[in-house]
Design an enzyme around this catalytic site. Sequence first.
Site, PDB file in Angstrom:
ATOM      1  N   ARG A  55      19.040 -27.776   2.775  1.00  0.00           N
ATOM      2  CA  ARG A  55      19.209 -28.414   4.087  1.00  0.00           C
ATOM      3  C   ARG A  55      18.680 -27.539   5.225  1.00  0.00           C
ATOM      4  O   ARG A  55      18.210 -28.045   6.241  1.00  0.00           O
ATOM      5  CB  ARG A  55      20.686 -28.747   4.323  1.00  0.00           C
ATOM      6  CG  ARG A  55      20.892 -29.639   5.552  1.00  0.00           C
ATOM      7  CD  ARG A  55      22.344 -30.085   5.690  1.00  0.00           C
ATOM      8  NE  ARG A  55      23.229 -28.944   5.684  1.00  0.00           N
ATOM      9  CZ  ARG A  55      24.452 -28.948   5.152  1.00  0.00           C
ATOM     10  NH1 ARG A  55      24.930 -30.020   4.589  1.00  0.00           N
ATOM     11  NH2 ARG A  55      25.192 -27.862   5.189  1.00  0.00           N
ATOM     12  N   TYR A 108      13.910 -37.233  31.187  1.00  0.00           N
ATOM     13  CA  TYR A 108      13.726 -38.325  30.221  1.00  0.00           C
ATOM     14  C   TYR A 108      15.019 -39.148  30.186  1.00  0.00           C
ATOM     15  O   TYR A 108      16.111 -38.591  30.054  1.00  0.00           O
ATOM     16  CB  TYR A 108      13.431 -37.662  28.870  1.00  0.00           C
ATOM     17  CG  TYR A 108      13.218 -38.551  27.697  1.00  0.00           C
ATOM     18  CD1 TYR A 108      12.175 -39.467  27.674  1.00  0.00           C
ATOM     19  CD2 TYR A 108      14.039 -38.448  26.570  1.00  0.00           C
ATOM     20  CE1 TYR A 108      11.968 -40.259  26.556  1.00  0.00           C
ATOM     21  CE2 TYR A 108      13.831 -39.228  25.454  1.00  0.00           C
ATOM     22  CZ  TYR A 108      12.793 -40.148  25.454  1.00  0.00           C
ATOM     23  OH  TYR A 108      12.590 -40.923  24.355  1.00  0.00           O
ATOM     24  N   ASP A 181      12.489 -29.402  29.106  1.00  0.00           N
ATOM     25  CA  ASP A 181      11.780 -30.343  28.241  1.00  0.00           C
ATOM     26  C   ASP A 181      10.291 -30.110  28.507  1.00  0.00           C
ATOM     27  O   ASP A 181       9.771 -30.460  29.562  1.00  0.00           O
ATOM     28  CB  ASP A 181      12.200 -31.778  28.584  1.00  0.00           C
ATOM     29  CG  ASP A 181      11.598 -32.808  27.635  1.00  0.00           C
ATOM     30  OD1 ASP A 181      10.490 -32.569  27.115  1.00  0.00           O
ATOM     31  OD2 ASP A 181      12.233 -33.854  27.433  1.00  0.00           O
ATOM     32  N   LYS A 206       5.125 -36.384  19.885  1.00  0.00           N
ATOM     33  CA  LYS A 206       4.020 -36.660  20.798  1.00  0.00           C
ATOM     34  C   LYS A 206       2.759 -35.915  20.323  1.00  0.00           C
ATOM     35  O   LYS A 206       2.222 -36.256  19.290  1.00  0.00           O
ATOM     36  CB  LYS A 206       4.440 -36.295  22.228  1.00  0.00           C
ATOM     37  CG  LYS A 206       5.793 -36.922  22.630  1.00  0.00           C
ATOM     38  CD  LYS A 206       5.753 -38.440  22.719  1.00  0.00           C
ATOM     39  CE  LYS A 206       7.119 -39.109  22.761  1.00  0.00           C
ATOM     40  NZ  LYS A 206       8.017 -38.690  23.814  1.00  0.00           N
TER      41      LYS A 206
HETATM   42  C1  LIG Z   1       9.434 -39.004  23.900  1.00  0.00           C
HETATM   43  C2  LIG Z   1      10.131 -37.964  24.680  1.00  0.00           C
HETATM   44  C3  LIG Z   1      11.298 -37.383  24.195  1.00  0.00           C
HETATM   45  C4  LIG Z   1      11.987 -37.850  22.934  1.00  0.00           C
HETATM   46  O1  LIG Z   1      11.253 -37.665  21.816  1.00  0.00           O
HETATM   47  P1  LIG Z   1      11.485 -38.530  20.471  1.00  0.00           P
HETATM   48  O2  LIG Z   1      10.781 -37.730  19.465  1.00  0.00           O
HETATM   49  O3  LIG Z   1      10.896 -39.871  20.743  1.00  0.00           O
HETATM   50  O4  LIG Z   1      12.958 -38.599  20.255  1.00  0.00           O
HETATM   51  C5  LIG Z   1      11.861 -36.369  24.933  1.00  0.00           C
HETATM   52  N1  LIG Z   1      11.317 -35.957  26.091  1.00  0.00           N
HETATM   53  C6  LIG Z   1      10.203 -36.509  26.591  1.00  0.00           C
HETATM   54  C7  LIG Z   1       9.661 -36.002  27.873  1.00  0.00           C
HETATM   55  C8  LIG Z   1       9.577 -37.537  25.909  1.00  0.00           C
HETATM   56  O5  LIG Z   1       8.495 -38.103  26.433  1.00  0.00           O
END
Ligand SMILES: *Cc1c(COP(=O)(O)O)cnc(C)c1O
Length: 400
Positions: A55, A108, A181, A206
Amino acid sequence: MKECVNTHESTRLIHGDAGCERLQRTPGPPVQRGSTVLLDRYDDVYDTSMVTYGRVGLTTQRTLRDALRDLEHADEAFLYPSGLAAITGTLSALLSSGDEVLACDSVYNPTRRFLQGTLARFGVTARYFEPSADAAAIRAMITPATRVIFLESPGSLTFEMQDVPAIARMAREMGVMTVIDNTWSAGVLFKPLDHGVDVSIQSLTKYVCGHSDVFMGLAAAKGKAVKLLAASSYETGWAVSPDDAYLALRGLRTLLPRLSQHGKAALKVARWLSTQPEVHAVLCPGLEQDPGHAIWKRDFSGVCGLFGIVLKPVGNDAVKRMVEALSLFGLGYSWGGFESLILPCDPQLAARTHGVRNAGPLLRIHVGLEAVDDLIGDLRHGLDRLTGASVENGQMEAVA
Ligand SMILES: *Cc1c(COP(=O)(O)O)cnc(C)c1O
């Protein structure tokens, strides 16, 4: 491998040599599946310095974590099953009941939902500062309960820049941790941990994975945050599959040239959009006229493919016509893959504390890897539909 002489077929099928010692060398790591880790010695069973259970991640995940640690200039990198899980996992690791978070109002949206929902239930409060607030303004909001400042620069949907180095310096003086972020930069364009930030989070879904087919998240940490994230990850049981870790590693190999192409094309599309009569403003810190341009230029080494446009005042029906007329820009959430996307954003802005007063509707655009002139042609076709002035199927549409 121990010598094991078996006579029964059923036993041989179960204990046949797994072949691990015979692995050939390939450019990528093996996709190593396994829940049980077979240990060589009796004393290994409770040796906490070893990987004793699948894990926590095996060869594939470890290879990816090392690469991401290097990318983010971190002491350690932790993987989560989505970007959102990296955010909620990090906040759960750093916060306790009675603590307070100061978050930028452009976070976000699901980050805000976690703060308002789950964390509120666990006795953590959140307050929001204007996305363009400077270090002094944020410092004035700090109380003895403030434990974390949560940043996102450029912010989601509205793309305001923050003076991250100044805010991180101030937070350190005040004994408050900073989390950012960093998804927009893909960990390439900006290195938050070099500027004193404690944890840099990315949705690897992304640009790192880059092909719109994997969910994964990263929390990269330096200093005392590492211990907190390690303990929380272990206690909570966050895990990603070796197959997904392999796909993320494969994405990393081409991250730099992909990102460079996304950025070049995005600037070209953004500059073109800023000259179109239907567009009120382009929200992209890489453009000279953007309010965040000076900070971006100082701290970032480029732009990615994601930016916003504010249209001149126009009705909802017109925007709907425009968006549905596009053929290369898909309508959908997420971004960072090879394809171009567009997203209407106004309903999400309603959740903000400080309110957003745009001249007209806000659309988010992701510029993919298609030929940029084709993308511009598609957008021009869409913009024509705003006024209903385009000719479709040989019939003139009524002007809305
Ligand atoms: C898409 C996104 C997230 C979340 O990511 P996931 O992999 O879809 O959970 C977090 N922060 C930002 C700025 C995003 O664009």
